[in-house]
Scaffold this motif. Structure first.
Motif, short mmCIF file in Angstrom:
data_model
loop_
_atom_site.label_atom_id
_atom_site.label_comp_id
_atom_site.label_asym_id
_atom_site.label_seq_id
_atom_site.Cartn_x
_atom_site.Cartn_y
_atom_site.Cartn_z
N GLN B 38 2.23 7.14 0.97
CA GLN B 38 1.08 6.38 0.48
C GLN B 38 1.53 5.38 -0.55
O GLN B 38 2.07 5.74 -1.61
CB GLN B 38 0.03 7.32 -0.12
CG GLN B 38 -1.26 6.61 -0.50
CD GLN B 38 -2.29 7.55 -1.08
OE1 GLN B 38 -1.96 8.55 -1.70
NE2 GLN B 38 -3.56 7.24 -0.87
N PHE B 39 1.29 4.10 -0.26
CA PHE B 39 1.57 3.04 -1.22
C PHE B 39 0.36 2.90 -2.14
O PHE B 39 -0.75 3.29 -1.78
CB PHE B 39 1.87 1.74 -0.50
CG PHE B 39 3.17 1.79 0.26
CD1 PHE B 39 3.20 1.96 1.63
CD2 PHE B 39 4.39 1.67 -0.42
CE1 PHE B 39 4.40 2.01 2.32
CE2 PHE B 39 5.59 1.72 0.27
CZ PHE B 39 5.59 1.89 1.64
N PRO B 40 0.57 2.32 -3.31
CA PRO B 40 -0.53 2.19 -4.27
C PRO B 40 -1.76 1.53 -3.66
O PRO B 40 -1.66 0.51 -2.99
CB PRO B 40 0.08 1.33 -5.38
CG PRO B 40 1.53 1.63 -5.31
CD PRO B 40 1.84 1.80 -3.85
N GLN B 42 -3.49 2.22 -1.22
CA GLN B 42 -3.55 2.17 0.24
C GLN B 42 -3.79 3.55 0.81
O GLN B 42 -3.78 4.55 0.10
CB GLN B 42 -2.27 1.58 0.80
CG GLN B 42 -2.07 0.12 0.45
CD GLN B 42 -0.93 -0.50 1.22
OE1 GLN B 42 -0.56 -0.04 2.30
NE2 GLN B 42 -0.36 -1.57 0.69
N SER B 43 -4.04 3.58 2.10
CA SER B 43 -4.30 4.84 2.76
C SER B 43 -3.01 5.58 3.05
O SER B 43 -1.92 5.09 2.78
CB SER B 43 -5.08 4.59 4.05
OG SER B 43 -5.52 5.80 4.62
N LEU B 44 -3.15 6.75 3.62
CA LEU B 44 -1.99 7.55 3.98
C LEU B 44 -1.42 7.05 5.30
O LEU B 44 -2.15 6.83 6.26
CB LEU B 44 -2.37 9.02 4.12
CG LEU B 44 -2.55 9.82 2.83
CD1 LEU B 44 -3.81 9.42 2.11
CD2 LEU B 44 -2.57 11.31 3.13
N PHE B 91 4.72 7.41 -2.90
CA PHE B 91 4.10 8.71 -3.04
C PHE B 91 4.13 9.38 -1.67
O PHE B 91 3.64 8.83 -0.70
CB PHE B 91 2.65 8.54 -3.53
CG PHE B 91 1.99 9.82 -3.97
CD1 PHE B 91 0.92 10.35 -3.27
CD2 PHE B 91 2.43 10.48 -5.12
CE1 PHE B 91 0.31 11.52 -3.69
CE2 PHE B 91 1.82 11.64 -5.54
CZ PHE B 91 0.75 12.17 -4.83
#
Lengths: 117, 117
Positions: B38-40, B42-44, B91
């Motif tokens: 997961q980028f900041p 943004q979705s998974l 993440f």
């Protein structure tokens, strides 16, 4: 391929009020499951509510309920009596069984909900 | 029930080193676990599906040699980021399907924040 669309990137609601988050999906499948997950600032993914596509009755979990319109491929989340702790990112998710115990899960892009005191 | 534990929660490593992230199902057996990035804001993004006793299934665009997945037991899957680079900073979240039948939702670990310097 399945797609999940959350058309509201951000929303806000006054504490104690009601808010509805929208979610639409595109699929040719008839057997699938839908979920709403909540991701607070801690980034822990928390299941809010689930709905089986074969059930016509809308799922309800305390202050959270869904409006599942299968023909329209719509799965909106209603939060009643909004609380400050409801502030989070909300993700709509579509799950399709693939057989042999495997399945595919697709997430929408999320809606950031802010509850205002 | 259906607790998924992920460790570590935050790791900082130097460029070129490898980092291992563990995902454990604490009170249930999970033949399948999923790894997301997961980028900041943004979705998974699903990276791969980890299958106990067999090779992981990677999503298109995810480098198998870069992100090594091992699902050695019914309660443990590991993701190793090899020769990490700053662009791998992200993440990472694991999940496993809980018990309770076909409509069992995914339960997520708390996530791992990886920072590559």
């Amino acid at each position: 391929a399945q797609t999940v669309t959350q058309s509201q990137p951000e929303m806000s609601v006054q504490e104690a009020e009601t808010v509805t988050l929208s979610c639409t999906y595109d699929t040719s499948e008839s057997n699938y499951y839908l979920f709403w997950y909540k991701q607070p600032p801690s980034r822990q993914m928390i299941l809010v509510i689930r709905q089986e596509a074969y059930k016509q009755q809308n799922a309800t979990e305390n202050r959270f309920s869904v409006n599942f319109q299968k023909a329209a491929k719509s799965f909106s989340l209603k939060i009643s009596d909004s609380q400050l702790g409801d502030t989070a990112m909300y993700f709509c998710a579509f799950m399709k069984p693939l057989g042999s115990g495997s399945y595919q899960l697709t997430f929408g892009k999320g809606t950031k909900l802010s509850v205002i005191p | 029930g259906a607790v998924v534990s992920q460790h570590p929660s935050w790791v900082i490593c130097k460029s070129g080193t490898s980092v291992k992230i563990e995902c454990r199902s604490l009170d249930f057996q999970a033949t399948t676990m999923f790894w997301y990035r997961q980028f900041p804001k943004q979705s998974l993004m699903l990276m791969a599906t980890s299958n106990e006793g067999s090779k992981a299934t990677y999503e298109q665009g995810v480098e198998k040699d870069k992100f090594l997945i091992n699902h050695a037991s019914l309660t443990l899957s590991t993701l190793t980021v090899t020769s990490a680079h700053p662009e791998d900073s992200s993440f990472y979240i694991c999940s496993a399907r809980g018990f309770g039948g076909r409509n069992s939702p995914l339960h997520f670990g708390n996530g791992t924040r990886l920072t590559v310097t």
